[in-house]
Scaffold this motif. Sequence first.
Motif, PDB file in Angstrom:
ATOM      1  N   ALA A 102      -8.034  12.275 -13.337  1.00  0.00           N
ATOM      2  CA  ALA A 102      -8.770  13.208 -14.203  1.00  0.00           C
ATOM      3  C   ALA A 102      -8.460  12.977 -15.682  1.00  0.00           C
ATOM      4  CB  ALA A 102      -8.439  14.643 -13.818  1.00  0.00           C
ATOM      5  N   GLY A 103      -7.566  12.027 -15.963  1.00  0.00           N
ATOM      6  CA  GLY A 103      -7.220  11.731 -17.357  1.00  0.00           C
ATOM      7  C   GLY A 103      -6.135  12.616 -17.924  1.00  0.00           C
ATOM      8  N   HIS A 104      -5.464  13.414 -17.078  1.00  0.00           N
ATOM      9  CA  HIS A 104      -4.373  14.284 -17.538  1.00  0.00           C
ATOM     10  C   HIS A 104      -3.049  13.547 -17.327  1.00  0.00           C
ATOM     11  CE1 HIS A 104      -7.410  17.315 -17.872  1.00  0.00           C
ATOM     12  NE2 HIS A 104      -7.581  17.436 -16.565  1.00  0.00           N
ATOM     13  N   TYR A 105      -2.807  12.563 -18.174  1.00  0.00           N
ATOM     14  CA  TYR A 105      -1.701  11.639 -17.936  1.00  0.00           C
ATOM     15  C   TYR A 105      -0.331  12.302 -18.061  1.00  0.00           C
ATOM     16  CZ  TYR A 105      -5.580   8.416 -18.598  1.00  0.00           C
ATOM     17  OH  TYR A 105      -6.799   7.781 -18.486  1.00  0.00           O
ATOM     18  N   TYR A 106      -0.171  13.212 -19.011  1.00  0.00           N
ATOM     19  CA  TYR A 106       1.130  13.871 -19.177  1.00  0.00           C
ATOM     20  C   TYR A 106       1.450  14.753 -17.980  1.00  0.00           C
ATOM     21  CZ  TYR A 106       1.231  12.198 -23.980  1.00  0.00           C
ATOM     22  OH  TYR A 106       1.246  11.401 -25.087  1.00  0.00           O
ATOM     23  N   HIS A 107       0.450  15.459 -17.449  1.00  0.00           N
ATOM     24  CA  HIS A 107       0.674  16.250 -16.250  1.00  0.00           C
ATOM     25  C   HIS A 107       1.016  15.351 -15.063  1.00  0.00           C
ATOM     26  CE1 HIS A 107      -1.345  19.499 -18.527  1.00  0.00           C
ATOM     27  NE2 HIS A 107      -0.666  20.295 -17.725  1.00  0.00           N
ATOM     28  N   LYS A 115      -0.794  14.979  -5.975  1.00  0.00           N
ATOM     29  CA  LYS A 115      -1.192  15.814  -7.119  1.00  0.00           C
ATOM     30  C   LYS A 115      -1.094  15.000  -8.416  1.00  0.00           C
ATOM     31  CE  LYS A 115      -0.638  20.199  -7.154  1.00  0.00           C
ATOM     32  NZ  LYS A 115      -2.010  20.678  -7.482  1.00  0.00           N
ATOM     33  N   GLY A 116      -0.030  14.220  -8.560  1.00  0.00           N
ATOM     34  CA  GLY A 116       0.106  13.365  -9.736  1.00  0.00           C
ATOM     35  C   GLY A 116      -1.028  12.370  -9.847  1.00  0.00           C
ATOM     36  N   ASN A 117      -1.431  11.796  -8.721  1.00  0.00           N
ATOM     37  CA  ASN A 117      -2.533  10.834  -8.720  1.00  0.00           C
ATOM     38  C   ASN A 117      -3.859  11.502  -9.105  1.00  0.00           C
ATOM     39  OD1 ASN A 117      -0.804   8.787  -8.001  1.00  0.00           O
ATOM     40  ND2 ASN A 117      -1.265   8.905  -5.813  1.00  0.00           N
ATOM     41  N   ASN A 154       3.627   4.198 -10.603  1.00  0.00           N
ATOM     42  CA  ASN A 154       2.674   5.186 -11.115  1.00  0.00           C
ATOM     43  C   ASN A 154       3.039   5.637 -12.521  1.00  0.00           C
ATOM     44  OD1 ASN A 154       1.018   5.201  -8.844  1.00  0.00           O
ATOM     45  ND2 ASN A 154       2.199   6.794  -7.813  1.00  0.00           N
ATOM     46  N   LEU A 155       4.339   5.816 -12.756  1.00  0.00           N
ATOM     47  CA  LEU A 155       4.779   6.200 -14.102  1.00  0.00           C
ATOM     48  C   LEU A 155       4.458   5.095 -15.108  1.00  0.00           C
ATOM     49  CD1 LEU A 155       8.208   7.930 -13.349  1.00  0.00           C
ATOM     50  CD2 LEU A 155       6.243   8.986 -14.484  1.00  0.00           C
ATOM     51  N   ALA A 156       4.675   3.856 -14.712  1.00  0.00           N
ATOM     52  CA  ALA A 156       4.363   2.734 -15.608  1.00  0.00           C
ATOM     53  C   ALA A 156       2.880   2.749 -15.983  1.00  0.00           C
ATOM     54  CB  ALA A 156       4.730   1.412 -14.949  1.00  0.00           C
ATOM     55  N   LEU A 157       2.023   3.043 -15.017  1.00  0.00           N
ATOM     56  CA  LEU A 157       0.587   3.090 -15.275  1.00  0.00           C
ATOM     57  C   LEU A 157       0.237   4.250 -16.217  1.00  0.00           C
ATOM     58  CD1 LEU A 157      -1.956   1.553 -14.483  1.00  0.00           C
ATOM     59  CD2 LEU A 157      -2.245   3.124 -12.555  1.00  0.00           C
ATOM     60  N   CYS A 158       0.865   5.403 -15.991  1.00  0.00           N
ATOM     61  CA  CYS A 158       0.635   6.557 -16.888  1.00  0.00           C
ATOM     62  C   CYS A 158       1.060   6.232 -18.312  1.00  0.00           C
ATOM     63  CB  CYS A 158       1.407   7.777 -16.383  1.00  0.00           C
ATOM     64  SG  CYS A 158       0.780   8.496 -14.858  1.00  0.00           S
ATOM     65  N   PHE A 159       2.226   5.628 -18.455  1.00  0.00           N
ATOM     66  CA  PHE A 159       2.738   5.334 -19.797  1.00  0.00           C
ATOM     67  C   PHE A 159       1.921   4.240 -20.490  1.00  0.00           C
ATOM     68  CE2 PHE A 159       6.815   7.230 -18.140  1.00  0.00           C
ATOM     69  CZ  PHE A 159       6.746   8.355 -18.949  1.00  0.00           C
ATOM     70  N   LEU A 160       1.296   3.364 -19.714  1.00  0.00           N
ATOM     71  CA  LEU A 160       0.361   2.410 -20.313  1.00  0.00           C
ATOM     72  C   LEU A 160      -0.796   3.151 -20.973  1.00  0.00           C
ATOM     73  CD1 LEU A 160      -0.130  -0.638 -17.891  1.00  0.00           C
ATOM     74  CD2 LEU A 160       0.460  -0.740 -20.319  1.00  0.00           C
ATOM     75  N   ARG A 161      -1.318   4.164 -20.285  1.00  0.00           N
ATOM     76  CA  ARG A 161      -2.437   4.942 -20.828  1.00  0.00           C
ATOM     77  C   ARG A 161      -1.995   5.766 -22.038  1.00  0.00           C
ATOM     78  NH1 ARG A 161      -4.124   1.591 -18.418  1.00  0.00           N
ATOM     79  NH2 ARG A 161      -5.396   1.561 -16.515  1.00  0.00           N
ATOM     80  N   ILE A 162      -0.759   6.256 -21.994  1.00  0.00           N
ATOM     81  CA  ILE A 162      -0.232   7.057 -23.106  1.00  0.00           C
ATOM     82  C   ILE A 162       0.183   6.158 -24.272  1.00  0.00           C
ATOM     83  CG2 ILE A 162       1.678   8.612 -23.757  1.00  0.00           C
ATOM     84  CD1 ILE A 162       1.601   9.645 -20.843  1.00  0.00           C
ATOM     85  N   GLN A 163       0.302   4.852 -23.990  1.00  0.00           N
ATOM     86  CA  GLN A 163       0.699   3.830 -24.974  1.00  0.00           C
ATOM     87  C   GLN A 163       2.175   3.941 -25.360  1.00  0.00           C
ATOM     88  OE1 GLN A 163      -2.106   4.013 -28.236  1.00  0.00           O
ATOM     89  NE2 GLN A 163      -3.804   3.291 -26.988  1.00  0.00           N
ATOM     90  N   ASP A 164       3.008   4.366 -24.400  1.00  0.00           N
ATOM     91  CA  ASP A 164       4.460   4.359 -24.590  1.00  0.00           C
ATOM     92  C   ASP A 164       4.993   3.138 -23.836  1.00  0.00           C
ATOM     93  OD1 ASP A 164       7.191   4.801 -24.742  1.00  0.00           O
ATOM     94  OD2 ASP A 164       6.983   6.979 -24.630  1.00  0.00           O
ATOM     95  N   TYR A 165       4.954   1.993 -24.517  1.00  0.00           N
ATOM     96  CA  TYR A 165       5.189   0.725 -23.837  1.00  0.00           C
ATOM     97  C   TYR A 165       6.654   0.515 -23.455  1.00  0.00           C
ATOM     98  CZ  TYR A 165       0.517   0.086 -25.695  1.00  0.00           C
ATOM     99  OH  TYR A 165      -0.808   0.270 -25.996  1.00  0.00           O
ATOM    100  N   SER A 166       7.568   1.132 -24.190  1.00  0.00           N
ATOM    101  CA  SER A 166       8.987   1.029 -23.826  1.00  0.00           C
ATOM    102  C   SER A 166       9.233   1.650 -22.456  1.00  0.00           C
ATOM    103  CB  SER A 166       9.861   1.727 -24.869  1.00  0.00           C
ATOM    104  OG  SER A 166       9.782   1.064 -26.109  1.00  0.00           O
ATOM    105  N   LEU A 167       8.586   2.790 -22.186  1.00  0.00           N
ATOM    106  CA  LEU A 167       8.758   3.443 -20.893  1.00  0.00           C
ATOM    107  C   LEU A 167       8.018   2.700 -19.786  1.00  0.00           C
ATOM    108  CD1 LEU A 167       8.673   7.229 -21.870  1.00  0.00           C
ATOM    109  CD2 LEU A 167      10.618   5.869 -21.099  1.00  0.00           C
ATOM    110  N   VAL A 168       6.967   1.984 -20.122  1.00  0.00           N
ATOM    111  CA  VAL A 168       6.319   1.110 -19.133  1.00  0.00           C
ATOM    112  C   VAL A 168       7.319   0.060 -18.666  1.00  0.00           C
ATOM    113  CG1 VAL A 168       4.468  -0.549 -18.699  1.00  0.00           C
ATOM    114  CG2 VAL A 168       4.029   1.436 -20.155  1.00  0.00           C
ATOM    115  N   VAL A 169       7.943  -0.620 -19.620  1.00  0.00           N
ATOM    116  CA  VAL A 169       8.914  -1.670 -19.296  1.00  0.00           C
ATOM    117  C   VAL A 169      10.073  -1.085 -18.492  1.00  0.00           C
ATOM    118  CG1 VAL A 169      10.592  -3.287 -20.282  1.00  0.00           C
ATOM    119  CG2 VAL A 169       8.297  -3.104 -21.280  1.00  0.00           C
TER     120      VAL A 169
END
Length: 447
Positions: A281-286, A274-276, A322-337
């Motif tokens: 669909a571009g609903h990154y926060y969901h 479901k997350g994928n 998967n979370l790292a990829l989502c946060f890249l799209r959201i541009q929250d780079y600290s959470l990507v790292v």
Amino acid sequence: MTTDQDFAMGGPLAVDLFAAKGTDVTPKKDQGITKVVKRQGHDGERPMIGDRVTIHYTGRLLTGKKFDCSRDRKESFSFNVGKGQVLKAWDIGVLSMQRGEVCMLLCKPEYAYGAAGNPDKIPPNSSVHFEIELLKFEGEKLTDDGGIIRRIKVKGDGYLNPNDGAVVEVHLEGSCDGRLFDVRDLSFVVSESEDEGVPLGVDRAMDKMQKGECCILHLTKMYGFGSKGKPEFTIGPDKDIVYEVTLKDFKKAKEPWEMELLEKLSLALEVKQKGNRYYKAGHYYHAVIQHQRIISWFEMECGNGLEQQKQINDFLLATHLNLALCFLRIQDYSLVVENCNKVIELDASNEKALYRRGEARLLRNEFSLALVDFQHVHQVNPANRAATSQIVNCQKKMKEYHELDKRTYANMFQKLAEQDAKGEKTKRKSTVNGVLGIKRRRSQDHV
């Protein structure tokens, strides 16, 4: 209204004044809190339950003796009204006030300090009175960024709240720029509101609500319909919206500690899929919400044997990626790292984690750290052309940065040198003028 002089007394006279001019503001009308307005407020709006209110207050015994005063400390006092954070008399009394209003509250012990009183200040079973000025109030912030502001119209029952995965029954009324666009009674699964066209902010407010609660949610664009808007509701992009939400009923999902490991492993696959789907669909926060559910299930879990532990680790590794990829799209780079680091703890040479961490560091202008990550990717997989390209990109960025540094320092030193030269020239001119002045004065004196 009444004046300061009217309250410049204690004992029976103060009680008589409240009896003559006061209003019982208790829900039960039991005379537990009697209110007298000293100064009317600025407008008709009053705080709602949960609002953050800021007040000045002075507390006195019925003898007139002052026992507490915010003005003496030169510091106002703030709290969330109606939440049991303060005296019951304050919760009830402040909800009856308007912005800018000053009032007096006569409070019986059961609404103030009770049978125990307050040692060294308030005797047991004492009635007290407070002067309160309501300076300001604002809705309760449900997120650190202020993207969801809640104002409670009707308080709910009990202490239970829906959790992620709970099924909720709600009544919704959505408006934008004063136009009502969405009126519905529906059920949805908390964390999956997008499936029913319900905005993220409503979904995220659910775990703060109680059965029977009616609240108003002010949602910024991030928690509303975002940059895409909602064409079916005729909502354009980047619009702030307001939803009035009534939680009619809900059925909680199992908490992680209530689930067996096999049940978690079975559900995790469904939640991951479901997350994928949300991500695609571009609903990154969901998508983030779904993947974080998996983390909450497994981060403290230990498997029975090597096979189960491997399943847990595989889920954690894939979910953090998967979370790292989502946060890249959201541009929250600290959470990507942060999420890539979790993967690297499990697999030090994970190609995807190293590459995504490198991307995040590059976007944070941490060129040398990004270069190390991309070089590590190249060591793991020399055929990774993207990493090779990023190594060149990092080296180019580092060179540009050093050139910019050199120019900046060169300009700075040039300006300092020019300022020094200008200062020396001014000093010499001043000295010459001073000498000439002395000579002229001496010449004139001689004449």
